[in-house]
Design an enzyme around this catalytic site. Structure first.
Site, PDB file in Angstrom:
ATOM      1  N   ARG A 130      22.410 -20.420  17.264  1.00  0.00           N
ATOM      2  CA  ARG A 130      23.729 -20.998  16.963  1.00  0.00           C
ATOM      3  C   ARG A 130      24.780 -19.928  16.727  1.00  0.00           C
ATOM      4  O   ARG A 130      25.949 -20.119  17.086  1.00  0.00           O
ATOM      5  CB  ARG A 130      23.613 -21.923  15.747  1.00  0.00           C
ATOM      6  CG  ARG A 130      22.931 -23.212  16.122  1.00  0.00           C
ATOM      7  CD  ARG A 130      22.752 -24.138  14.962  1.00  0.00           C
ATOM      8  NE  ARG A 130      22.338 -25.449  15.445  1.00  0.00           N
ATOM      9  CZ  ARG A 130      21.806 -26.395  14.694  1.00  0.00           C
ATOM     10  NH1 ARG A 130      21.612 -26.180  13.409  1.00  0.00           N
ATOM     11  NH2 ARG A 130      21.466 -27.544  15.216  1.00  0.00           N
ATOM     12  N   LYS A 135      10.493 -41.929  15.600  1.00  0.00           N
ATOM     13  CA  LYS A 135      10.750 -43.277  15.095  1.00  0.00           C
ATOM     14  C   LYS A 135      11.823 -44.045  15.872  1.00  0.00           C
ATOM     15  O   LYS A 135      12.812 -43.481  16.315  1.00  0.00           O
ATOM     16  CB  LYS A 135      11.183 -43.189  13.630  1.00  0.00           C
ATOM     17  CG  LYS A 135      10.072 -42.641  12.735  1.00  0.00           C
ATOM     18  CD  LYS A 135      10.318 -42.906  11.274  1.00  0.00           C
ATOM     19  CE  LYS A 135      11.509 -42.161  10.759  1.00  0.00           C
ATOM     20  NZ  LYS A 135      11.696 -42.296   9.321  1.00  0.00           N
ATOM     21  N   GLY A 178      16.871 -32.033  18.101  1.00  0.00           N
ATOM     22  CA  GLY A 178      16.311 -30.778  17.585  1.00  0.00           C
ATOM     23  C   GLY A 178      14.974 -30.423  18.215  1.00  0.00           C
ATOM     24  O   GLY A 178      14.813 -29.344  18.797  1.00  0.00           O
ATOM     25  N   GLY A 204      21.793 -35.698  16.110  1.00  0.00           N
ATOM     26  CA  GLY A 204      22.345 -36.968  15.622  1.00  0.00           C
ATOM     27  C   GLY A 204      23.689 -37.279  16.261  1.00  0.00           C
ATOM     28  O   GLY A 204      23.966 -38.424  16.640  1.00  0.00           O
TER      29      GLY A 204
HETATM   30  P1  ADP Z   1      14.325 -34.994  18.346  1.00  0.00           P
HETATM   31  O1  ADP Z   1      14.498 -34.000  17.214  1.00  0.00           O
HETATM   32  O2  ADP Z   1      14.155 -34.334  19.662  1.00  0.00           O
HETATM   33  O3  ADP Z   1      15.405 -36.041  18.335  1.00  0.00           O
HETATM   34  P2  ADP Z   1      12.555 -36.603  16.773  1.00  0.00           P
HETATM   35  O4  ADP Z   1      13.048 -35.903  15.559  1.00  0.00           O
HETATM   36  O5  ADP Z   1      12.892 -38.028  16.936  1.00  0.00           O
HETATM   37  O6  ADP Z   1      12.964 -35.794  18.084  1.00  0.00           O
HETATM   38  O7  ADP Z   1      10.961 -36.557  16.822  1.00  0.00           O
HETATM   39  C1  ADP Z   1      10.275 -35.370  16.942  1.00  0.00           C
HETATM   40  C2  ADP Z   1       8.889 -35.494  16.366  1.00  0.00           C
HETATM   41  O8  ADP Z   1       8.200 -36.608  16.872  1.00  0.00           O
HETATM   42  C3  ADP Z   1       8.060 -34.288  16.733  1.00  0.00           C
HETATM   43  O9  ADP Z   1       7.917 -33.474  15.604  1.00  0.00           O
HETATM   44  C4  ADP Z   1       6.726 -34.887  17.206  1.00  0.00           C
HETATM   45  O10 ADP Z   1       5.604 -34.263  16.613  1.00  0.00           O
HETATM   46  C5  ADP Z   1       6.828 -36.327  16.779  1.00  0.00           C
HETATM   47  N1  ADP Z   1       6.031 -37.209  17.634  1.00  0.00           N
HETATM   48  C6  ADP Z   1       6.149 -37.409  18.956  1.00  0.00           C
HETATM   49  N2  ADP Z   1       5.193 -38.243  19.409  1.00  0.00           N
HETATM   50  C7  ADP Z   1       4.452 -38.598  18.336  1.00  0.00           C
HETATM   51  C8  ADP Z   1       3.306 -39.440  18.148  1.00  0.00           C
HETATM   52  N3  ADP Z   1       2.745 -40.086  19.172  1.00  0.00           N
HETATM   53  N4  ADP Z   1       2.814 -39.551  16.900  1.00  0.00           N
HETATM   54  C9  ADP Z   1       3.374 -38.885  15.881  1.00  0.00           C
HETATM   55  N5  ADP Z   1       4.442 -38.095  15.984  1.00  0.00           N
HETATM   56  C10 ADP Z   1       4.976 -37.941  17.203  1.00  0.00           C
HETATM   57 MG    MG Z   2      14.174 -34.221  15.076  1.00  0.00          MG
END
Ligand code: ADP
Ligand code: MG
Length: 391
Positions: A35, A197, A348, A371
């Site tokens: 960053r 989620k 992230g 976000g």
């Molecule tokens: P981003 O930061 O890219 O928006 P999120 O914060 O929503 O993504 O989610 C990232 C996390 O989701 C990762 O740390 C990963 O380990 C977890 N994840 C992905 N698939 C699964 C799964 N099947 N079960 C549990 N955790 C998961």
């Molecule tokens: Mg995340």
């Protein structure tokens, strides 16, 4: 129309520039300077044009009071190195010490104020902090897209106290790329959403279910959709409370003629330390946990991404932090890189996965704002962006 930094007459002017210098620190050192490196050209451009640069940012979750472990002090030398000029760290956010530092600065000087969140007025958008920050400058630039979805003092309140609050180049680039995805994607437009989620991404999923040509669901999030369809997911991460919301999203997609692609096979294990087994989605055992998508799902996603003209991806397909469950996520990253489509990744963990795979340069845009990018795609007006629009 977005007001932009390059149209400002900055020579001899004090410019308050809101940056995203929210970097991870370890033992008082910057652990990942991405960053800082990205913010540096904005600072350099202002300094070279003869501005007095008053840079500010938040770092971490400071609770409205000074926390030495979250000081921006260690960031100043890193910023100086990338800008190629001295950066004077000011151990004060917006009070007397900051005023004095600005008063003695000359055109071309760069100051970095202390962590904005050391002042409780930052997150509460207090008029007092806004006035104090505004008193430090003649012009205002916001180049911190990642916090533009928050109506904080440094992102909205202070902007309203300037005649021509303007977007910096990073902010402008984010809005251009995400705006293209949201407002006029070349079709087919494929959205791939995964991660932990559903609840984090509900509004975005709803928007994409009405707008994409294909909505690909992966990761922990897909488990809730499988559950909603009555498919057993063992002890996998899921949000049963959101099964109804998941059904509504699938119904919206059906109504709008949007194809929804769910995993057809998955990699399961009893825990993250055990080796994974590939099974069909109908065959997940009661004690199994889904940690990744399987090879048939990877191939199906690669095929749909290959035919796309626009791809947006947010959220890993599995627990990619563990190499045993990283294949799905890597396959998506590769598919985007090879697609030739206008490809945008946000979030992230997804961005970290793309960087880990060394594929960031092969994508059209890597969004720094997790976000903020999701809220933008959901159609929300980001408060930190709205104030930069020409009135
Ligand atoms: P981003 O930061 O890219 O928006 P999120 O914060 O929503 O993504 O989610 C990232 C996390 O989701 C990762 O740390 C990963 O380990 C977890 N994840 C992905 N698939 C699964 C799964 N099947 N079960 C549990 N955790 C998961
Ligand atoms: Mg995340």
């Amino acid at each position: 129309m977005l007001r932009q930094m390059d149209r400002l007459e900055v020579a001899g002017k004090r410019v308050l520039v809101r940056l995203d210098l929210n970097v991870p620190l370890k033992e008082g050192k910057v652990r990942d300077d991405t960053r800082v490196r990205e913010a540096a050209p904005t600072v350099r451009a202002l300094a070279e044009r003869g501005a007095i640069v008053v840079a500010c940012s938040h770092l971490g979750r400071a609770k409205g009071k000074p926390d030495p472990a979250l000081s921006l002090a260690p960031v100043a030398p890193v910023l100086a190195q990338y800008v190629g000029r001295a950066v004077r760290f000011v151990p004060d956010t917006a009070d007397a010490t900051a005023r004095q530092a600005v008063a003695t600065a000359r055109p071309g000087d760069v100051l970095l104020l202390e962590n904005l969140r050391f002042d409780a007025g930052e997150e509460s958008n207090s008029p007092e902090l806004c006035r104090k920050l505004a008193a430090l400058a003649d012009l205002y630039v916001n180049d911190a897209f990642g916090t533009a979805h928050r109506a904080h003092a440094s992102t909205t309140g202070v902007a309203k106290l300037f005649a021509a609050p303007s977007a910096g180049p990073l902010m402008a680039r984010e809005l251009r790329a995400l705006g293209k995805v949201r407002d006029n994607p070349e079709r087919p437009f494929v959205a791939v959403v995964g991660g932990a989620k559903v609840s984090d991404k509900l509004a975005t999923l709803k928007a994409l279910a009405a707008k994409a040509d294909t909505l690909v669901l992966v990761g922990g999030m897909a488990n809730t959709f499988l559950l909603a369809k009555g498919i057993g997911i063992g002890t996998s991460l899921a949000e049963p409370d959101l099964a109804e919301a998941a059904r509504e999203i699938m119904a919206t997609a059906t109504e709008r003629g949007v194809a929804v692609l769910l995993p057809t096979d998955v990699v399961v294990a009893s825990d993250l330390e055990s080796p994974g087994r590939t099974v069909g989605v109908g065959e997940v055992g009661a004690n199994d946990r889904i940690f990744d998508i399987g090879p048939a799902s990877r191939a199906a996603i690669a095929a749909v991404v290959t035919g796309a003209r626009t791809v947006f991806w947010n959220g890993p397909a599995g627990v990619f932090e563990k190499p045993a469950f990283a294949e799905g996520t890597l396959a998506i990253a590769r598919a985007l890189a090879d697609s030739g489509a206008f490809s945008v990744v946000g979030g992230g963990e997804s961005v970290a996965a793309v960087q880990q795979a060394g594929l960031a340069a092969k994508l059209s845009h890597v969004s720094t704002g997790g976000g903020a990018s999701l809220e933008f795609l959901a159609g929300d007006v980001l408060p930190g962006v709205a104030v930069l629009e020409e009135r």
